[in-house]
Enzyme design. Structure first.
Site, PDB file in Angstrom:
ATOM      1  N   HIS A  88     -53.705  -5.922-117.011  1.00 14.15           N
ATOM      2  CA  HIS A  88     -52.516  -6.424-116.306  1.00 14.15           C
ATOM      3  C   HIS A  88     -51.274  -5.963-117.058  1.00 14.15           C
ATOM      4  O   HIS A  88     -50.555  -5.083-116.605  1.00 14.15           O
ATOM      5  CB  HIS A  88     -52.581  -7.949-116.217  1.00 14.15           C
ATOM      6  CG  HIS A  88     -51.461  -8.560-115.422  1.00 14.15           C
ATOM      7  ND1 HIS A  88     -50.644  -7.844-114.575  1.00 14.15           N
ATOM      8  CD2 HIS A  88     -51.019  -9.846-115.347  1.00 14.15           C
ATOM      9  CE1 HIS A  88     -49.763  -8.661-114.015  1.00 14.15           C
ATOM     10  NE2 HIS A  88     -49.960  -9.875-114.476  1.00 14.15           N
ATOM     11  N   HIS A 127     -51.658   1.817-108.649  1.00 15.54           N
ATOM     12  CA  HIS A 127     -51.346   0.392-108.527  1.00 15.54           C
ATOM     13  C   HIS A 127     -52.271  -0.233-107.507  1.00 15.54           C
ATOM     14  O   HIS A 127     -52.645   0.407-106.518  1.00 15.54           O
ATOM     15  CB  HIS A 127     -49.881   0.203-108.102  1.00 15.54           C
ATOM     16  CG  HIS A 127     -49.379  -1.193-108.287  1.00 15.54           C
ATOM     17  ND1 HIS A 127     -49.586  -2.185-107.358  1.00 15.54           N
ATOM     18  CD2 HIS A 127     -48.714  -1.764-109.323  1.00 15.54           C
ATOM     19  CE1 HIS A 127     -49.048  -3.309-107.807  1.00 15.54           C
ATOM     20  NE2 HIS A 127     -48.521  -3.089-108.982  1.00 15.54           N
ATOM     21  N   ASP A 140     -44.694   0.992-115.316  1.00 17.44           N
ATOM     22  CA  ASP A 140     -44.942   1.019-116.752  1.00 17.44           C
ATOM     23  C   ASP A 140     -44.782   2.404-117.370  1.00 17.44           C
ATOM     24  O   ASP A 140     -44.438   2.516-118.547  1.00 17.44           O
ATOM     25  CB  ASP A 140     -46.353   0.489-117.049  1.00 17.44           C
ATOM     26  CG  ASP A 140     -46.493  -0.980-116.734  1.00 17.44           C
ATOM     27  OD1 ASP A 140     -45.613  -1.744-117.130  1.00 17.44           O
ATOM     28  OD2 ASP A 140     -47.478  -1.353-116.080  1.00 17.44           O
TER      29      ASP A 140
END
Length: 371
Positions: A218, A257, A308
């Site tokens: 996560h 994702h 990210d």
């Protein structure tokens, strides 16, 4: 559980008015506002107010909100004592989890009517928790966490580096906080809502969220992305290395994702900031390596970067230690977690799903001497 519902993929587990994630035609929105507009025209404090109170603030509401946050940055002495006991080797996520829990003992939420006070306190002081521990554990220095910086972004960078940040760094950090603030029923948010559904206190809900984000599937992808980028000295080196990794089926962090089937709209925003900061700081190789990794992944796997990936390059340019990348996620997402707890409490029912049993058929008891 069938493969189609493994991990609850595609299962609708509730309703929310906080965000759209990958919905057809909507992209990512917070309470109806596109993430692009919020990053371009807003600030993290305005977004935090929107999530916590339901609407964008007026000028006077924003000013009062910012003043309340500034007044809540200082840490109580017992919490500072507790943070001083944590070793430098502790993971910063564990420090935040512990700091949140300790604060809940010192300043408990006595009743749900206090939820906004608690959420503002956590939003204001979690950067102080992280950086008080960091400076004390690494150099023995007790920093002043009060600060009069106007924004959370500038306060964080000021505490980290001991000086006021460059305007571009402050603005990039502010955008990053906006991008990380909320993302529907992800694992940590759903955990916080489950905790809230038991009528637990807000500190417990946020601590549960931090603990869930601690897991590398996560949170942590930005840290892993930085470790990947750091392996390569040039764009050509990155292409060779990545192709070798793909050939042995290594997992490439920072890409793909669970919800977005094409590009992550947040990635487009932070990529622009990563390029700007790499140019400003002379880290052009860092950006070239990152961009080459992206192009190889698109060419070979048709997988897009998520938030990210380019966040890693942007954070590196701001001089942020890699182990702090995921904690920055927490400093922002505490707003989304809190708003989801408020929403769960307003229309609550205990979250208790069923499970398909896969164990043995009914069996007779066997006395111990016959086993």
């Amino acid at each position: 559980m069938t493969s189609s519902t493994a991990g609850l993929a595609g299962v609708v587990a509730g309703h929310t008015g906080l965000s759209t994630v990958g919905k057809e035609g909507a992209g990512l929105t917070y309470r109806g506002y596109s993430i692009e507009d919020l990053c371009t025209f807003g600030s993290f404090e305005q977004v935090a107010y929107l999530l916590l109170y339901g609407e964008l603030p007026t000028g006077s509401e924003l000013s009062a909100f910012q003043q309340r946050l500034r007044s809540k940055r200082a840490l109580p002495s017992p919490l500072m004592v507790a943070l001083e006991q944590l070793p430098a080797s502790a993971h910063p996520m564990d420090v935040l989890r512990t700091g949140c829990s300790v604060l809940g003992c010192l300043e408990p939420e006595q009743q749900p009517s206090e939820q906004h006070r608690v959420s503002e306190r956590l939003l204001a002081c979690l950067p102080s928790v992280l950086l008080y521990w960091y400076h004390f554990s690494h150099s023995g220095k007790r920093i002043d966490t009060d600060g009069d910086d106007e924004s959370i972004a500038s306060h964080f960078l000021h505490m980290l580096h001991g000086k006021s940040p460059l305007e571009s760094h402050q603005r990039c950090m502010d955008v990053a906080l906006v991008l990380y603030a909320e993302h529907e029923f992800n694992a940590s948010t759903f955990t916080a809502r489950i905790c809230a559904s038991t009528l637990s206190d807000l500190y417990s809900c946020i601590t549960a969220g931090i603990g869930t984000l601690r897991g590398p599937l996560h949170g942590g992808a930005n840290e892993a992305a930085m470790e990947l980028i750091d392996q390569f000295r040039s764009a050509e080196d990155a292409e060779r290395g990545l192709l070798e990794m793909l050939a042995r089926k290594a997992k490439i962090m920072g890409f793909g994702h669970r919800v977005y089937k094409k590009n992550d709209p947040r990635s487009d925003v932070i990529k622009q900031w990563a390029k700007q900061l790499c140019d400003e700081t002379g880290n052009k190789t860092l950006y070239e390596v990152s961009e080459r990794i992206e192009s190889v992944m698109l060419r070979e796997k048709k997988i897009y970067p998520n938030l990210d990936f380019y966040s890693a390059s942007a954070f590196r340019c701001m001089g942020i230690p890699t182990p702090m990348f995921t904690p920055i996620f927490v400093l922002s997402r505490v707003t989304g977690w809190s708003a989801h707890v408020f929403e769960q409490r307003a229309d609550n029912r205990l979250i208790r799903p069923s499970a398909d049993y896969t164990g043995p058929a009914p069996r007779a008891w066997v006395p111990i001497e016959q086993r």
